[in-house]
Enzyme design. Structure first.
Site, PDB file in Angstrom:
ATOM      1  CE1 TYR A  44     -13.765 -21.557 -17.280  1.00 51.24           C
ATOM      2  CE2 TYR A  44     -14.856 -22.807 -15.573  1.00 51.24           C
ATOM      3  CZ  TYR A  44     -14.919 -21.973 -16.666  1.00 51.24           C
ATOM      4  OH  TYR A  44     -16.136 -21.549 -17.141  1.00 51.24           O
ATOM      5  CG  PHE A  69     -19.704 -12.882 -15.814  1.00 49.54           C
ATOM      6  CD1 PHE A  69     -18.708 -13.657 -15.235  1.00 49.54           C
ATOM      7  CD2 PHE A  69     -19.330 -11.979 -16.797  1.00 49.54           C
ATOM      8  CE1 PHE A  69     -17.380 -13.555 -15.648  1.00 49.54           C
ATOM      9  CE2 PHE A  69     -18.021 -11.868 -17.221  1.00 49.54           C
ATOM     10  CZ  PHE A  69     -17.043 -12.659 -16.649  1.00 49.54           C
ATOM     11  N   PRO A  70     -23.262 -14.725 -12.813  1.00 54.40           N
ATOM     12  CG  PRO A  70     -23.494 -16.437 -11.233  1.00 54.40           C
ATOM     13  CD  PRO A  70     -22.727 -16.066 -12.467  1.00 54.40           C
ATOM     14  CG  LEU A  71     -22.790 -13.436  -7.693  1.00 57.37           C
ATOM     15  CD1 LEU A  71     -21.809 -13.976  -6.665  1.00 57.37           C
ATOM     16  CD2 LEU A  71     -24.019 -12.868  -6.996  1.00 57.37           C
TER      17      LEU A  71
HETATM   18  N1  LIG Z   1     -19.554 -20.364 -20.261  1.00 59.90           N
HETATM   19  C1  LIG Z   1     -18.728 -19.360 -20.129  1.00 59.90           C
HETATM   20  O1  LIG Z   1     -18.223 -18.806 -21.102  1.00 59.90           O
HETATM   21  C2  LIG Z   1     -18.396 -18.888 -18.749  1.00 59.90           C
HETATM   22  C3  LIG Z   1     -17.730 -17.655 -18.566  1.00 59.90           C
HETATM   23  C4  LIG Z   1     -17.465 -17.243 -17.273  1.00 59.90           C
HETATM   24  C5  LIG Z   1     -17.843 -18.027 -16.198  1.00 59.90           C
HETATM   25  N2  LIG Z   1     -18.467 -19.231 -16.394  1.00 59.90           N
HETATM   26  C6  LIG Z   1     -18.921 -20.078 -15.275  1.00 59.90           C
HETATM   27  O2  LIG Z   1     -19.784 -19.307 -14.480  1.00 59.90           O
HETATM   28  C7  LIG Z   1     -19.343 -19.324 -13.125  1.00 59.90           C
HETATM   29  C8  LIG Z   1     -19.719 -18.014 -12.484  1.00 59.90           C
HETATM   30  O3  LIG Z   1     -19.069 -16.942 -13.112  1.00 59.90           O
HETATM   31  P1  LIG Z   1     -17.893 -16.133 -12.422  1.00 59.90           P
HETATM   32  O4  LIG Z   1     -17.298 -16.959 -11.323  1.00 59.90           O
HETATM   33  O5  LIG Z   1     -16.964 -15.662 -13.462  1.00 59.90           O
HETATM   34  O6  LIG Z   1     -18.606 -14.829 -11.925  1.00 59.90           O
HETATM   35  P2  LIG Z   1     -19.665 -14.504 -10.762  1.00 59.90           P
HETATM   36  O7  LIG Z   1     -20.152 -15.748 -10.125  1.00 59.90           O
HETATM   37  O8  LIG Z   1     -20.615 -13.541 -11.326  1.00 59.90           O
HETATM   38  O9  LIG Z   1     -18.791 -13.672  -9.749  1.00 59.90           O
HETATM   39  C9  LIG Z   1     -17.641 -14.180  -9.124  1.00 59.90           C
HETATM   40  C10 LIG Z   1     -17.034 -13.014  -8.328  1.00 59.90           C
HETATM   41  O10 LIG Z   1     -17.939 -12.649  -7.306  1.00 59.90           O
HETATM   42  C11 LIG Z   1     -17.283 -12.693  -6.046  1.00 59.90           C
HETATM   43  N3  LIG Z   1     -18.247 -13.262  -5.084  1.00 59.90           N
HETATM   44  C12 LIG Z   1     -18.808 -14.495  -5.115  1.00 59.90           C
HETATM   45  N4  LIG Z   1     -19.669 -14.646  -4.078  1.00 59.90           N
HETATM   46  C13 LIG Z   1     -19.650 -13.476  -3.392  1.00 59.90           C
HETATM   47  C14 LIG Z   1     -20.300 -13.020  -2.222  1.00 59.90           C
HETATM   48  N5  LIG Z   1     -21.151 -13.789  -1.547  1.00 59.90           N
HETATM   49  N6  LIG Z   1     -20.027 -11.767  -1.791  1.00 59.90           N
HETATM   50  C15 LIG Z   1     -19.151 -10.985  -2.445  1.00 59.90           C
HETATM   51  N7  LIG Z   1     -18.494 -11.341  -3.558  1.00 59.90           N
HETATM   52  C16 LIG Z   1     -18.738 -12.593  -4.030  1.00 59.90           C
HETATM   53  C17 LIG Z   1     -16.078 -13.585  -6.229  1.00 59.90           C
HETATM   54  O11 LIG Z   1     -15.020 -13.184  -5.391  1.00 59.90           O
HETATM   55  P3  LIG Z   1     -14.489 -14.144  -4.197  1.00 59.90           P
HETATM   56  O12 LIG Z   1     -13.704 -15.243  -4.855  1.00 59.90           O
HETATM   57  O13 LIG Z   1     -13.682 -13.231  -3.367  1.00 59.90           O
HETATM   58  O14 LIG Z   1     -15.703 -14.648  -3.500  1.00 59.90           O
HETATM   59  C18 LIG Z   1     -15.711 -13.336  -7.690  1.00 59.90           C
HETATM   60  O15 LIG Z   1     -14.894 -12.183  -7.817  1.00 59.90           O
HETATM   61  C19 LIG Z   1     -17.841 -19.573 -13.242  1.00 59.90           C
HETATM   62  O16 LIG Z   1     -17.298 -20.028 -12.016  1.00 59.90           O
HETATM   63  C20 LIG Z   1     -17.802 -20.566 -14.351  1.00 59.90           C
HETATM   64  O17 LIG Z   1     -18.087 -21.872 -13.854  1.00 59.90           O
HETATM   65  C21 LIG Z   1     -18.743 -19.643 -17.658  1.00 59.90           C
END
Ligand SMILES: NC(=O)c1ccc[n+]([C@@H]2O[C@H](COP(=O)([O-])OP(=O)(O)OC[C@H]3O[C@@H](n4cnc5c(N)ncnc54)[C@H](OP(=O)(O)O)[C@@H]3O)[C@@H](O)[C@H]2O)c1
Length: 280
Positions: free
Chosen positions: A59, A205-207
């Site tokens: 990252y 990608f929980p969101l």
């Molecule tokens: N193992 C793997 O291959 C893999 C792949 C991807 C991710 N991950 C891990 O999973 C974690 C979560 O995934 P992710 O960060 O990609 O996706 P996510 O948690 O599904 O979504 C993040 C997105 O949601 C927005 N968001 C977050 N909280 C919000 C809220 N309360 N209201 C409105 N929008 C909101 C964020 O924008 P803002 O910044 O504007 O809040 C960002 O654009 C990552 O941080 C990483 O640690 C692992």
């Protein structure tokens, strides 16, 4: 609904964690626009009880780990379990290439230790299985690092049940991190296997990368709980299974504050079922 989860080595954490992936620059490449703000998102999480934080050497690369180190140094008394990953290399924004060469995995474990400022890694996840190397070579190297005390526990990411079972024959596997959220539930079988075996299931990608901050049904149900849709999407995951550890990512202090309070929402069974229909 349990608010905590206990790993197989006895370490207990709050189930709602935080993921650092949104902190580096666009395409998860380069530094954040404001490094202080990036670290303050993490200290906000810690100050509100988050003690399970997911990160990875890839990252940034490394920028997310450096922000996490900064935040951990600001909160020296916080007992935070850090889950990091190795096995994905970066060639530019949004480009990710698996490399499972044992020497490379070992180097990245060392670089995670340097960049995080830690003397051991609580949970080391193989970010992707590299088909160019055998599972024995990849998990075997992590098992050797575990024997040396550099890694406490081993996890996998984006695997099938068959791969999980094969890895378990080489070393104990305590977690699996697969893509999963309210509207993307292709890996229910992996979740069911994890639940049956007391393995943590960490949905990435929980969101749905922010998509679940919108949506009509989500908005209607959110209004009933005086909550935001993103909070309802997280509350649904928390209710789905006690082995689920959501790690929502955000670069915003306000969103982080919102996300943390999702653990206080107790969805009714009827609302849980109505939301589950969105993924059918
Ligand atoms: N193992 C793997 O291959 C893999 C792949 C991807 C991710 N991950 C891990 O999973 C974690 C979560 O995934 P992710 O960060 O990609 O996706 P996510 O948690 O599904 O979504 C993040 C997105 O949601 C927005 N968001 C977050 N909280 C919000 C809220 N309360 N209201 C409105 N929008 C909101 C964020 O924008 P803002 O910044 O504007 O809040 C960002 O654009 C990552 O941080 C990483 O640690 C692992």
């Amino acid at each position: 609904m349990q608010k905590t989860f206990t790993f197989k080595n006895g370490k207990t954490i709050h189930r709602l964690g935080y993921g650092t992936m949104q902190l580096p620059g666009k395409g998860i490449w380069g530094p954040a626009a404001d490094a202080k703000q990036a670290a303050s998102v993490i200290t906000t999480a810690i100050d509100n009880g988050v003690n399970f934080i997911d990160t990875a050497d890839s990252y940034g690369p490394f920028y997310a780990n450096l922000y996490l180190r900064d935040a951990l140094q600001q909160r020296p008394d916080a007992d935070v379990m850090v889950a990091t990953k190795v096995g994905l290399t970066r060639q530019g924004p949004d480009i990710w290439t698996p490399v499972g060469a044992p020497a490379y995995l070992r180097q990245q474990v060392e670089l995670n230790l340097f960049s995080l400022g830690l003397d051991h890694l609580d949970l080391l996840q193989l970010h992707r299985i590299d088909p160019n190397y055998t599972l024995e070579e990849q998990i075997g190297e992590l098992a050797a690092l575990q024997q040396e005390g550099k890694i406490k526990q081993i996890g996998l990411s984006q695997v099938s049940v068959a791969e999980l079972k094969a890895a378990q024959k080489i070393a104990p596997i305590v977690s699996v991190q697969n893509r999963y959220n309210l509207i993307d539930r292709a890996d229910e079988d992996v979740l069911d296997y994890a639940e049956a075996n007391g393995i943590a299931f960490i949905p990435w990608f929980p969101l749905a990368t922010g998509k679940l901050a919108q949506g009509e049904t989500l908005q209607q149900i959110a209004a009933k709980y005086h909550a935001q849709p993103a909070q309802i999407a997280l509350a649904w995951l928390l209710k789905r299974s006690d082995v689920i550890l959501p790690i929502p990512g955000t670069s915003s202090v306000d969103h982080e504050k919102q996300n943390i309070t999702a653990q206080d929402i107790d969805l009714s069974q009827a609302d849980f079922d109505a939301l589950a229909q969105l993924g059918k």
